[in-house]
Design a protein around this motif. Structure first.
Motif, PDB file in Angstrom:
ATOM      1  N   PHE A  81      -3.461  -4.723 -34.320  1.00 11.17           N
ATOM      2  CA  PHE A  81      -4.523  -5.070 -33.369  1.00 11.17           C
ATOM      3  C   PHE A  81      -5.441  -6.146 -33.929  1.00 11.17           C
ATOM      4  O   PHE A  81      -5.957  -6.983 -33.182  1.00 11.17           O
ATOM      5  CB  PHE A  81      -5.307  -3.832 -32.932  1.00 11.17           C
ATOM      6  CG  PHE A  81      -4.586  -3.041 -31.879  1.00 11.17           C
ATOM      7  CD1 PHE A  81      -4.438  -3.541 -30.599  1.00 11.17           C
ATOM      8  CD2 PHE A  81      -4.038  -1.805 -32.173  1.00 11.17           C
ATOM      9  CE1 PHE A  81      -3.752  -2.828 -29.627  1.00 11.17           C
ATOM     10  CE2 PHE A  81      -3.349  -1.085 -31.222  1.00 11.17           C
ATOM     11  CZ  PHE A  81      -3.209  -1.590 -29.935  1.00 11.17           C
ATOM     12  N   LEU A  84      -3.678  -9.280 -33.191  1.00  8.85           N
ATOM     13  CA  LEU A  84      -3.589  -9.551 -31.755  1.00  8.85           C
ATOM     14  C   LEU A  84      -4.889 -10.089 -31.163  1.00  8.85           C
ATOM     15  O   LEU A  84      -4.868 -10.912 -30.246  1.00  8.85           O
ATOM     16  CB  LEU A  84      -3.178  -8.266 -31.022  1.00  8.85           C
ATOM     17  CG  LEU A  84      -3.065  -8.341 -29.510  1.00  8.85           C
ATOM     18  CD1 LEU A  84      -2.005  -9.365 -29.081  1.00  8.85           C
ATOM     19  CD2 LEU A  84      -2.753  -6.958 -28.952  1.00  8.85           C
ATOM     20  N   TRP A  85      -6.025  -9.639 -31.683  1.00 12.12           N
ATOM     21  CA  TRP A  85      -7.293  -9.987 -31.059  1.00 12.12           C
ATOM     22  C   TRP A  85      -7.540 -11.499 -31.018  1.00 12.12           C
ATOM     23  O   TRP A  85      -7.946 -12.046 -29.986  1.00 12.12           O
ATOM     24  CB  TRP A  85      -8.466  -9.281 -31.770  1.00 12.12           C
ATOM     25  CG  TRP A  85      -9.765  -9.564 -31.090  1.00 12.12           C
ATOM     26  CD1 TRP A  85     -10.300  -8.882 -30.039  1.00 12.12           C
ATOM     27  CD2 TRP A  85     -10.662 -10.642 -31.377  1.00 12.12           C
ATOM     28  NE1 TRP A  85     -11.494  -9.464 -29.663  1.00 12.12           N
ATOM     29  CE2 TRP A  85     -11.733 -10.544 -30.478  1.00 12.12           C
ATOM     30  CE3 TRP A  85     -10.669 -11.674 -32.310  1.00 12.12           C
ATOM     31  CZ2 TRP A  85     -12.805 -11.434 -30.477  1.00 12.12           C
ATOM     32  CZ3 TRP A  85     -11.729 -12.558 -32.310  1.00 12.12           C
ATOM     33  CH2 TRP A  85     -12.782 -12.437 -31.396  1.00 12.12           C
ATOM     34  N   VAL A  88      -5.715 -13.449 -28.284  1.00  7.48           N
ATOM     35  CA  VAL A  88      -6.208 -13.096 -26.953  1.00  7.48           C
ATOM     36  C   VAL A  88      -7.571 -13.748 -26.696  1.00  7.48           C
ATOM     37  O   VAL A  88      -7.790 -14.358 -25.653  1.00  7.48           O
ATOM     38  CB  VAL A  88      -6.280 -11.560 -26.773  1.00  7.48           C
ATOM     39  CG1 VAL A  88      -6.946 -11.201 -25.443  1.00  7.48           C
ATOM     40  CG2 VAL A  88      -4.888 -10.946 -26.853  1.00  7.48           C
ATOM     41  N   SER A  98      -9.732  -9.273 -24.272  1.00  5.45           N
ATOM     42  CA  SER A  98      -9.961  -9.017 -25.690  1.00  5.45           C
ATOM     43  C   SER A  98     -10.721  -7.715 -25.920  1.00  5.45           C
ATOM     44  O   SER A  98     -10.657  -7.142 -27.016  1.00  5.45           O
ATOM     45  CB  SER A  98     -10.707 -10.192 -26.337  1.00  5.45           C
ATOM     46  OG  SER A  98     -12.010 -10.311 -25.818  1.00  5.45           O
ATOM     47  N   VAL A 101      -8.390  -4.719 -26.567  1.00  5.28           N
ATOM     48  CA  VAL A 101      -7.776  -4.950 -27.880  1.00  5.28           C
ATOM     49  C   VAL A 101      -8.766  -4.567 -28.971  1.00  5.28           C
ATOM     50  O   VAL A 101      -8.421  -3.882 -29.939  1.00  5.28           O
ATOM     51  CB  VAL A 101      -7.314  -6.415 -28.039  1.00  5.28           C
ATOM     52  CG1 VAL A 101      -6.784  -6.670 -29.452  1.00  5.28           C
ATOM     53  CG2 VAL A 101      -6.258  -6.772 -27.001  1.00  5.28           C
ATOM     54  N   CYS A 104      -9.105  -0.784 -29.226  1.00  7.31           N
ATOM     55  CA  CYS A 104      -7.963  -0.217 -29.953  1.00  7.31           C
ATOM     56  C   CYS A 104      -8.081  -0.500 -31.451  1.00  7.31           C
ATOM     57  O   CYS A 104      -7.761   0.372 -32.279  1.00  7.31           O
ATOM     58  CB  CYS A 104      -6.650  -0.772 -29.412  1.00  7.31           C
ATOM     59  SG  CYS A 104      -6.255  -0.176 -27.750  1.00  7.31           S
TER      60      CYS A 104
END
Length: 159
Positions: A81, A84-85, A88, A98, A101, A104
């Motif tokens: 995560f 990933l942030w 995004v 975002s 994300v 999480c």
């Protein structure tokens, strides 16, 4: 602590950190309205470098321990995560997307901190600054989203 494990965990953090180089803040971010309490830009790389060293240390301390399955699972989820942030928020410029994300990520860091504490005090303690920073980052993410209600994500062409 196994030094090879430390460098493997550090490599994972470098993978997550690479998203910052692939999706830099740029002019778009400078134009966004931000809360008055946003940290200066130089703080971000200093804090993230420190956090990445600490969580690599934590992972390496507990990876070989009996009963570390949940700690390692949370470690993997938080770094996923984390990685990933940035694409995004900065890549897609999707302030709204975002937020889940980030939520999480916050939960994964909390889980990692708790499960690491359950195995080793120092490994758990190494996650505390991360949870504090992700809490600040989540508040900043939400504030930027609320201060920029008309900000639209990038319109990517169909591939």
């Amino acid at each position: 602590m196994d030094i090879v494990l430390f460098f493997l965990f550090l490599a994972a953090t470098f993978g997550a950190a690479a998203t910052g180089a692939l999706f830099p803040t740029g002019e778009w971010y400078k134009t966004l309205k931000k809360p008055s309490w946003v940290p200066p830009n130089w703080v971000f790389p200093v804090v993230w470098t420190s956090i990445y060293l600490l969580i690599a240390f934590a992972g390496a301390r507990v990876a070989g321990m009996e009963g570390s399955a949940y700690a390692m699972a949370f470690w993997a989820v938080q770094i996923a995560f984390n990685a990933l942030w940035t694409p995004v928020f900065f890549g897609l410029r999707n302030l709204r997307a975002s937020l889940p994300v980030m939520a999480c990520l916050w939960l994964a860091v909390l889980g990692a901190m708790i499960t690491h504490f359950g195995l080793d005090f120092w490994a758990g303690l190494a996650f505390v600054p991360y949870l504090v920073w992700v809490t600040v980052a989540a508040a900043l993410n939400y504030s930027v989203y609320k201060l920029n209600p008309d900000q639209k994500p990038l319109d990517l062409p169909n591939i």
